[in-house]
Scaffold this motif. Structure first.
Motif, PDB file in Angstrom:
ATOM      1  N   PRO A 115       2.480  14.183   1.806  1.00  0.00           N
ATOM      2  CA  PRO A 115       2.966  12.803   1.963  1.00  0.00           C
ATOM      3  C   PRO A 115       2.721  11.925   0.739  1.00  0.00           C
ATOM      4  CG  PRO A 115       1.808  13.486   3.930  1.00  0.00           C
ATOM      5  CD  PRO A 115       1.591  14.547   2.900  1.00  0.00           C
ATOM      6  N   THR A 116       1.630  12.153   0.003  1.00  0.00           N
ATOM      7  CA  THR A 116       1.389  11.346  -1.195  1.00  0.00           C
ATOM      8  C   THR A 116       2.422  11.673  -2.273  1.00  0.00           C
ATOM      9  OG1 THR A 116      -0.175  12.863  -2.277  1.00  0.00           O
ATOM     10  CG2 THR A 116      -1.081  11.264  -0.716  1.00  0.00           C
ATOM     11  N   TYR A 117       2.836  12.942  -2.355  1.00  0.00           N
ATOM     12  CA  TYR A 117       3.856  13.323  -3.323  1.00  0.00           C
ATOM     13  C   TYR A 117       5.221  12.750  -2.931  1.00  0.00           C
ATOM     14  CZ  TYR A 117       6.759  15.967  -6.488  1.00  0.00           C
ATOM     15  OH  TYR A 117       7.665  16.306  -7.467  1.00  0.00           O
ATOM     16  N   ILE A 118       5.516  12.764  -1.644  1.00  0.00           N
ATOM     17  CA  ILE A 118       6.772  12.181  -1.167  1.00  0.00           C
ATOM     18  C   ILE A 118       6.801  10.684  -1.477  1.00  0.00           C
ATOM     19  CG2 ILE A 118       8.103  11.623   0.911  1.00  0.00           C
ATOM     20  CD1 ILE A 118       7.186  14.384   2.000  1.00  0.00           C
ATOM     21  N   GLU A 119       5.658  10.018  -1.294  1.00  0.00           N
ATOM     22  CA  GLU A 119       5.578   8.596  -1.622  1.00  0.00           C
ATOM     23  C   GLU A 119       5.763   8.383  -3.124  1.00  0.00           C
ATOM     24  OE1 GLU A 119       2.877   4.863  -0.341  1.00  0.00           O
ATOM     25  OE2 GLU A 119       1.790   6.492  -1.311  1.00  0.00           O
ATOM     26  N   PHE A 120       5.187   9.268  -3.949  1.00  0.00           N
ATOM     27  CA  PHE A 120       5.366   9.164  -5.397  1.00  0.00           C
ATOM     28  C   PHE A 120       6.843   9.259  -5.768  1.00  0.00           C
ATOM     29  CE2 PHE A 120       6.029  11.721  -9.295  1.00  0.00           C
ATOM     30  CZ  PHE A 120       5.692  10.760 -10.226  1.00  0.00           C
ATOM     31  N   MET A 121       7.575  10.152  -5.125  1.00  0.00           N
ATOM     32  CA  MET A 121       9.005  10.286  -5.410  1.00  0.00           C
ATOM     33  C   MET A 121       9.749   9.001  -5.012  1.00  0.00           C
ATOM     34  SD  MET A 121       9.121  13.116  -6.886  1.00  0.00           S
ATOM     35  CE  MET A 121      10.852  13.390  -7.045  1.00  0.00           C
ATOM     36  N   ALA A 122       9.320   8.372  -3.910  1.00  0.00           N
ATOM     37  CA  ALA A 122       9.921   7.100  -3.490  1.00  0.00           C
ATOM     38  C   ALA A 122       9.595   5.990  -4.492  1.00  0.00           C
ATOM     39  CB  ALA A 122       9.441   6.726  -2.093  1.00  0.00           C
ATOM     40  N   GLU A 126      -6.712   8.630  -2.845  1.00  0.00           N
ATOM     41  CA  GLU A 126      -7.873   9.459  -2.507  1.00  0.00           C
ATOM     42  C   GLU A 126      -7.653  10.099  -1.148  1.00  0.00           C
ATOM     43  OE1 GLU A 126     -11.293   6.951  -2.536  1.00  0.00           O
ATOM     44  OE2 GLU A 126     -11.462   6.982  -4.714  1.00  0.00           O
ATOM     45  N   ILE A 127      -7.980  11.380  -1.074  1.00  0.00           N
ATOM     46  CA  ILE A 127      -7.904  12.115   0.186  1.00  0.00           C
ATOM     47  C   ILE A 127      -9.308  12.584   0.515  1.00  0.00           C
ATOM     48  CG2 ILE A 127      -6.966  14.147   1.337  1.00  0.00           C
ATOM     49  CD1 ILE A 127      -4.550  13.881  -0.571  1.00  0.00           C
ATOM     50  N   HIS A 128      -9.834  12.135   1.644  1.00  0.00           N
ATOM     51  CA  HIS A 128     -11.188  12.510   2.051  1.00  0.00           C
ATOM     52  C   HIS A 128     -11.189  13.964   2.506  1.00  0.00           C
ATOM     53  CE1 HIS A 128     -14.639  12.693   4.903  1.00  0.00           C
ATOM     54  NE2 HIS A 128     -15.210  12.183   3.825  1.00  0.00           N
ATOM     55  N   ALA A 172     -17.084  14.295  -0.458  1.00  0.00           N
ATOM     56  CA  ALA A 172     -16.065  14.930  -1.296  1.00  0.00           C
ATOM     57  C   ALA A 172     -14.685  14.308  -1.062  1.00  0.00           C
ATOM     58  CB  ALA A 172     -16.007  16.422  -1.021  1.00  0.00           C
ATOM     59  N   TYR A 173     -14.026  13.946  -2.154  1.00  0.00           N
ATOM     60  CA  TYR A 173     -12.680  13.387  -2.111  1.00  0.00           C
ATOM     61  C   TYR A 173     -11.803  14.131  -3.105  1.00  0.00           C
ATOM     62  CZ  TYR A 173     -14.207   9.328   0.558  1.00  0.00           C
ATOM     63  OH  TYR A 173     -14.686   8.508   1.547  1.00  0.00           O
ATOM     64  N   LEU A 174     -10.536  14.237  -2.784  1.00  0.00           N
ATOM     65  CA  LEU A 174      -9.544  14.752  -3.715  1.00  0.00           C
ATOM     66  C   LEU A 174      -8.787  13.534  -4.223  1.00  0.00           C
ATOM     67  CD1 LEU A 174      -7.908  17.059  -5.011  1.00  0.00           C
ATOM     68  CD2 LEU A 174      -6.511  17.083  -2.949  1.00  0.00           C
ATOM     69  N   VAL A 175      -8.797  13.308  -5.533  1.00  0.00           N
ATOM     70  CA  VAL A 175      -8.137  12.141  -6.115  1.00  0.00           C
ATOM     71  C   VAL A 175      -6.837  12.597  -6.764  1.00  0.00           C
ATOM     72  CG1 VAL A 175      -8.322  10.257  -7.774  1.00  0.00           C
ATOM     73  CG2 VAL A 175     -10.344  11.008  -6.522  1.00  0.00           C
ATOM     74  N   MET A 176      -5.745  11.990  -6.304  1.00  0.00           N
ATOM     75  CA  MET A 176      -4.429  12.287  -6.853  1.00  0.00           C
ATOM     76  C   MET A 176      -4.040  11.096  -7.739  1.00  0.00           C
ATOM     77  SD  MET A 176      -3.753  15.131  -5.232  1.00  0.00           S
ATOM     78  CE  MET A 176      -2.041  15.340  -5.541  1.00  0.00           C
ATOM     79  N   LYS A 177      -3.813  11.342  -9.025  1.00  0.00           N
ATOM     80  CA  LYS A 177      -3.410  10.273  -9.946  1.00  0.00           C
ATOM     81  C   LYS A 177      -1.933  10.447 -10.277  1.00  0.00           C
ATOM     82  CE  LYS A 177      -7.891   9.475 -11.999  1.00  0.00           C
ATOM     83  NZ  LYS A 177      -8.639   9.291 -13.244  1.00  0.00           N
ATOM     84  N   TYR A 178      -1.177   9.416  -9.972  1.00  0.00           N
ATOM     85  CA  TYR A 178       0.253   9.451 -10.215  1.00  0.00           C
ATOM     86  C   TYR A 178       0.622   8.409 -11.270  1.00  0.00           C
ATOM     87  CZ  TYR A 178       0.679  12.144  -5.901  1.00  0.00           C
ATOM     88  OH  TYR A 178       0.582  13.119  -4.930  1.00  0.00           O
ATOM     89  N   GLN A 179       1.563   8.765 -12.122  1.00  0.00           N
ATOM     90  CA  GLN A 179       2.096   7.814 -13.096  1.00  0.00           C
ATOM     91  C   GLN A 179       3.531   8.201 -13.416  1.00  0.00           C
ATOM     92  OE1 GLN A 179      -0.547   8.047 -16.415  1.00  0.00           O
ATOM     93  NE2 GLN A 179       0.520   9.745 -17.357  1.00  0.00           N
TER      94      GLN A 179
END
Length: 114
Positions: free
Chosen positions: A33-40, A96-98, A103-110
Motif C-alpha cells: 500500500p505504501t508503494y501504491i500511494e507513492f505511485m499516486a 514507517e512500518i512497525h 523494530a521499524y521498516l522505514v520506506m523513503k520515497y522521493q
C-alpha cells in the motif's frame, strides 16, 4: 539390501519455514500500500506541474490527493521550481512500518514531475 537416505524437511524445519514465510507475507502486505500511494503521489505531482504559480501547483496537488486518498504528503510539502520554461514539482517523504518491539521498516520515497 541398501537403504536410501530420506531427504526433506523435518516438522520443525517446516514450522520455521512457515513462520518466516508468514512474517514475509505480513511485511509485503504492509509495504505494497505504501508503494501504491507513492505511485499516486507521483501522478498527482505530474498533474500539479501544470500549474503556473506555486500556490496553484499546491492547490492542484491537494485536490488530486483528496481524490486518491494520499495522506503521507500534502501540497505544502512539495518543492516547486522551474527548469527553463516548465514547472518541476519534487517531493520526498518517508513511511514507517512497525515490525515488532522497537523494530521499524522505514520506506523513503522521493520523486519529481517530468
Amino acid at each position: 539390501m541398501q537403504h536410501k537416505q530420506q531427504r526433506g524437511l523435518t516438522f520443525l524445519g517446516l514450522l520455521v519455514v512457515g513462520v518466516v514465510l508468514a512474517f514475509a507475507g505480513v511485511v509485503v502486505a504492509q509495504v505494497v500500500p505504501t508503494y501504491i500511494e507513492f505511485m499516486a503521489v507521483q501522478k498527482a505531482a505530474q498533474k500539479a506541474a501544470a500549474g503556473a504559480t506555486v500556490s496553484e501547483v499546491r492547490t492542484i496537488f491537494d485536490k488530486a490527493s483528496q481524490i486518491d486518498d494520499i495522506r503521507s504528503i500534502a501540497g505544502k510539502d512539495l518543492e516547486v521550481g522551474k527548469e527553463g520554461d516548465r514547472v518541476v514539482v519534487s517531493f520526498a517523504y518517508s513511511r514507517e512500518i512497525h515490525l515488532a518491539g522497537p523494530a521499524y521498516l522505514v520506506m523513503k520515497y522521493q520523486g519529481r514531475s517530468q
